[in-house]
Motif scaffolding. Structure first.
Motif, mmCIF file in Angstrom:
data_model
loop_
_atom_site.group_PDB
_atom_site.id
_atom_site.type_symbol
_atom_site.label_atom_id
_atom_site.label_comp_id
_atom_site.label_asym_id
_atom_site.label_seq_id
_atom_site.Cartn_x
_atom_site.Cartn_y
_atom_site.Cartn_z
ATOM 1 N N ILE A 166 0.933 -1.049 -0.547
ATOM 2 C CA ILE A 166 -0.340 -0.355 0.500
ATOM 3 C C ILE A 166 0.875 1.111 0.478
ATOM 4 O O ILE A 166 1.651 1.427 0.362
ATOM 5 C CB ILE A 166 -1.031 -0.204 1.260
ATOM 6 C CG1 ILE A 166 -2.522 -1.142 0.915
ATOM 7 C CG2 ILE A 166 -1.629 1.511 1.132
ATOM 8 C CD1 ILE A 166 -3.161 -1.274 2.132
ATOM 9 N N HIS A 167 0.557 2.032 -0.395
ATOM 10 C CA HIS A 167 1.710 3.096 -0.991
ATOM 11 C C HIS A 167 1.560 4.420 0.349
ATOM 12 O O HIS A 167 0.462 4.448 0.926
ATOM 13 C CB HIS A 167 0.767 4.322 -2.379
ATOM 14 C CG HIS A 167 1.770 5.320 -2.624
ATOM 15 N ND1 HIS A 167 1.477 6.872 -2.262
ATOM 16 C CD2 HIS A 167 3.028 5.841 -3.567
ATOM 17 C CE1 HIS A 167 1.929 7.178 -2.326
ATOM 18 N NE2 HIS A 167 3.008 7.204 -3.151
ATOM 19 N N VAL A 168 2.735 4.611 0.373
ATOM 20 C CA VAL A 168 3.059 5.584 1.802
ATOM 21 C C VAL A 168 3.266 6.621 0.803
ATOM 22 O O VAL A 168 4.585 6.541 0.211
ATOM 23 C CB VAL A 168 4.096 5.023 2.851
ATOM 24 C CG1 VAL A 168 5.328 4.637 2.486
ATOM 25 C CG2 VAL A 168 4.238 5.973 3.910
ATOM 26 N N ARG A 169 2.735 7.999 1.001
ATOM 27 C CA ARG A 169 3.771 9.124 1.057
ATOM 28 C C ARG A 169 4.548 9.520 1.082
ATOM 29 O O ARG A 169 4.783 10.191 3.138
ATOM 30 C CB ARG A 169 2.541 10.079 1.108
ATOM 31 C CG ARG A 169 2.969 12.147 0.363
ATOM 32 C CD ARG A 169 1.484 13.019 0.699
ATOM 33 N NE ARG A 169 2.156 14.297 0.080
ATOM 34 C CZ ARG A 169 2.908 14.446 -1.644
ATOM 35 N NH1 ARG A 169 2.199 13.275 -2.108
ATOM 36 N NH2 ARG A 169 2.878 15.417 -1.441
ATOM 37 N N GLN A 170 6.099 9.945 0.979
ATOM 38 C CA GLN A 170 7.295 9.961 1.576
ATOM 39 C C GLN A 170 7.539 11.658 1.844
ATOM 40 O O GLN A 170 6.328 12.383 0.806
ATOM 41 C CB GLN A 170 8.401 9.928 0.876
ATOM 42 C CG GLN A 170 8.714 8.051 0.626
ATOM 43 C CD GLN A 170 8.637 7.195 1.257
ATOM 44 O OE1 GLN A 170 9.248 7.905 2.430
ATOM 45 N NE2 GLN A 170 8.311 6.014 1.384
ATOM 46 N N PRO A 171 8.066 11.747 3.097
ATOM 47 C CA PRO A 171 8.193 13.486 3.101
ATOM 48 C C PRO A 171 8.633 14.454 1.638
ATOM 49 O O PRO A 171 9.954 13.447 1.331
ATOM 50 C CB PRO A 171 8.943 13.430 4.215
ATOM 51 C CG PRO A 171 8.810 12.110 5.185
ATOM 52 C CD PRO A 171 8.614 11.360 3.841
ATOM 53 N N GLU A 172 8.020 15.229 1.562
ATOM 54 C CA GLU A 172 9.333 16.142 0.534
ATOM 55 C C GLU A 172 10.291 16.670 0.903
ATOM 56 O O GLU A 172 11.200 16.544 -0.081
ATOM 57 C CB GLU A 172 8.271 17.251 0.842
ATOM 58 C CG GLU A 172 6.619 16.989 -0.030
ATOM 59 C CD GLU A 172 5.893 18.533 -0.580
ATOM 60 O OE1 GLU A 172 6.635 19.366 -0.501
ATOM 61 O OE2 GLU A 172 4.734 18.541 -1.010
ATOM 62 N N THR A 173 10.783 16.654 2.036
ATOM 63 C CA THR A 173 12.321 17.111 2.939
ATOM 64 C C THR A 173 13.162 15.758 2.223
ATOM 65 O O THR A 173 13.894 16.161 1.788
ATOM 66 C CB THR A 173 12.260 17.033 3.987
ATOM 67 O OG1 THR A 173 11.171 16.446 4.868
ATOM 68 C CG2 THR A 173 11.572 18.317 4.176
ATOM 69 N N ALA A 174 12.752 14.386 2.233
ATOM 70 C CA ALA A 174 13.329 13.762 2.328
ATOM 71 C C ALA A 174 13.192 13.336 0.821
ATOM 72 O O ALA A 174 14.814 13.338 0.384
ATOM 73 C CB ALA A 174 12.324 12.269 2.757
ATOM 74 N N VAL A 175 12.537 13.254 0.008
ATOM 75 C CA VAL A 175 12.554 13.433 -1.300
ATOM 76 C C VAL A 175 13.485 14.495 -2.439
ATOM 77 O O VAL A 175 14.753 14.175 -2.992
ATOM 78 C CB VAL A 175 11.300 13.458 -1.815
ATOM 79 C CG1 VAL A 175 11.394 13.391 -3.894
ATOM 80 C CG2 VAL A 175 9.936 12.326 -1.729
ATOM 81 N N ALA A 176 13.540 16.068 -1.333
ATOM 82 C CA ALA A 176 14.454 17.071 -2.039
ATOM 83 C C ALA A 176 16.010 16.544 -1.023
ATOM 84 O O ALA A 176 17.143 16.729 -2.579
ATOM 85 C CB ALA A 176 13.680 18.190 -1.832
ATOM 86 N N ALA A 177 16.464 16.175 -0.606
ATOM 87 C CA ALA A 177 17.591 15.569 -0.122
ATOM 88 C C ALA A 177 17.612 14.714 -0.374
ATOM 89 O O ALA A 177 19.403 14.610 -1.443
ATOM 90 C CB ALA A 177 17.988 15.157 1.495
ATOM 91 N N ALA A 178 17.534 13.417 -1.096
ATOM 92 C CA ALA A 178 17.834 12.684 -1.804
ATOM 93 C C ALA A 178 18.165 13.111 -3.507
ATOM 94 O O ALA A 178 19.347 12.113 -4.060
ATOM 95 C CB ALA A 178 17.167 11.354 -1.991
ATOM 96 N N ARG A 179 17.273 13.729 -4.035
ATOM 97 C CA ARG A 179 17.667 14.487 -4.892
ATOM 98 C C ARG A 179 18.505 15.021 -5.279
ATOM 99 O O ARG A 179 19.702 15.281 -6.153
ATOM 100 C CB ARG A 179 16.049 15.294 -5.741
ATOM 101 C CG ARG A 179 15.020 14.677 -6.514
ATOM 102 C CD ARG A 179 13.717 14.874 -6.581
ATOM 103 N NE ARG A 179 14.378 15.620 -7.466
ATOM 104 C CZ ARG A 179 13.109 15.400 -8.923
ATOM 105 N NH1 ARG A 179 13.026 14.689 -9.040
ATOM 106 N NH2 ARG A 179 13.812 16.738 -9.880
ATOM 107 N N GLY A 180 18.453 15.480 -4.516
ATOM 108 C CA GLY A 180 20.229 16.611 -4.253
ATOM 109 C C GLY A 180 21.698 15.585 -4.293
ATOM 110 O O GLY A 180 22.645 16.385 -4.200
ATOM 111 N N ALA A 181 21.528 14.672 -4.334
ATOM 112 C CA ALA A 181 23.143 14.098 -4.417
ATOM 113 C C ALA A 181 22.741 13.417 -5.757
ATOM 114 O O ALA A 181 24.106 12.340 -5.838
ATOM 115 C CB ALA A 181 22.787 12.614 -3.265
ATOM 116 N N LEU A 182 21.376 13.860 -6.516
ATOM 117 C CA LEU A 182 22.157 13.016 -8.024
ATOM 118 C C LEU A 182 22.699 13.088 -8.960
ATOM 119 O O LEU A 182 23.610 13.916 -8.123
ATOM 120 C CB LEU A 182 20.666 12.712 -8.867
ATOM 121 C CG LEU A 182 19.429 12.215 -7.771
ATOM 122 C CD1 LEU A 182 17.570 13.167 -9.043
ATOM 123 C CD2 LEU A 182 19.799 10.760 -8.032
#
Length: 257
Positions: free
Chosen positions: A162-178
């Motif tokens: 079942i889908h769980v919405r991830q915190p925007e801050t976590a997603v943004a932090a991970a994207r910053g490491a791409l």
């Protein structure tokens, strides 16, 4: 000559595995050259066949930014026997995808891979049996701890699908490491789509896990089922094909780490 490179490289700018599927349905061409080599030029380190530059399906020079990658591509061409087998040339397929596709819109490809931060494999855990729960934790938790401690990316785990919405801050932090350049972004995308996990691709990119560890982590559930019920020959064959593409992409990521 153009038709040959279309077959070898495929026409998908993002997914060398699709190129593999197309190539596998096309009759193999005869080897037409004596030797493959590398020549340094304005486009980087170009692959040559009998001294002549190879071109991608988009008619761009087949060239890599490092000599090591170019020599690895040349080795793929050199290793061909009587016929040219595109399935045995994963780095060449990846290079063509990067040069003809990814380089045209690097951000779009990075964004496509980053979507996995919303539904990553590592976030969805088994509820039973205990041994599988423990195995997932063994392979996956170190990556999530690293993301939390080093990137400030704190993700939410859930049981089941079942889908769980991830915190925007976590997603943004991970994207910053791409990665941001075409070659590592293209390789990152391949690793992500093959493993189903941008988190594992991120761990590989930043040296948290090596290629063998990432591959094992991506197949925890599959390996568990195989141990319990036996391996399926068709599944194993597809896995071997994916592994070739994964190893090529991992090599590129390592080159830019």
């Amino acid at each position: 000559m153009r038709e040959l490179f279309d077959e070898v490289a495929g026409k998908s700018p993002l997914d060398p595995r699709e190129a593999s599927r197309k190539s596998s349905r096309t009759p193999l061409r005869k080897r037409f050259y004596t030797s493959a080599g590398v020549a340094e030029g304005p486009d980087g380190f170009a692959v040559t066949l009998d001294g002549k530059p190879v071109r991608t399906p988009g008619r761009n020079p087949l060239a890599a930014p490092t000599r090591d990658l170019a020599e690895a591509m040349a080795a793929e061409w050199e290793a061909q026997k009587e016929n040219i087998d595109p399935m045995a040339m994963p780095l060449t397929r990846l290079a063509n995808s990067v040069i003809d596709g990814v380089a045209k819109d690097v951000q779009a490809v990075a964004d496509d891979a980053a979507k996995y931060f919303e539904t990553d494999l590592l976030f969805y855990r088994a509820g039973f049996p205990e041994a599988l729960i423990a195995r997932q934790a063994e392979h996956w938790d170190p990556v999530l701890r690293w993301a939390a401690e080093s990137l400030g990316a704190h993700f939410i785990l859930t049981e089941g699908v079942i889908h769980v919405r991830q915190p925007e801050t976590a997603v943004a932090a991970a994207r910053g490491a791409l990665p941001t350049d075409a070659w590592p972004v293209g390789a990152f995308h391949v690793v992500t789509t093959i493993t189903g996990s941008a988190m594992l691709a991120l761990a590989l990119k930043h040296g948290v896990l090596d290629g063998a560890q990432v591959w094992a982590a991506a197949h925890v559930d599959e390996d568990w089922n195989s141990e319990k019920w036996g391996a399926d020959d068709e599944v194993e064959a597809r896995r071997a094909t994916r592994l070739r593409d994964f190893e090529a992409a991992a090599r590129v990521l390592k080159a830019f780490s």
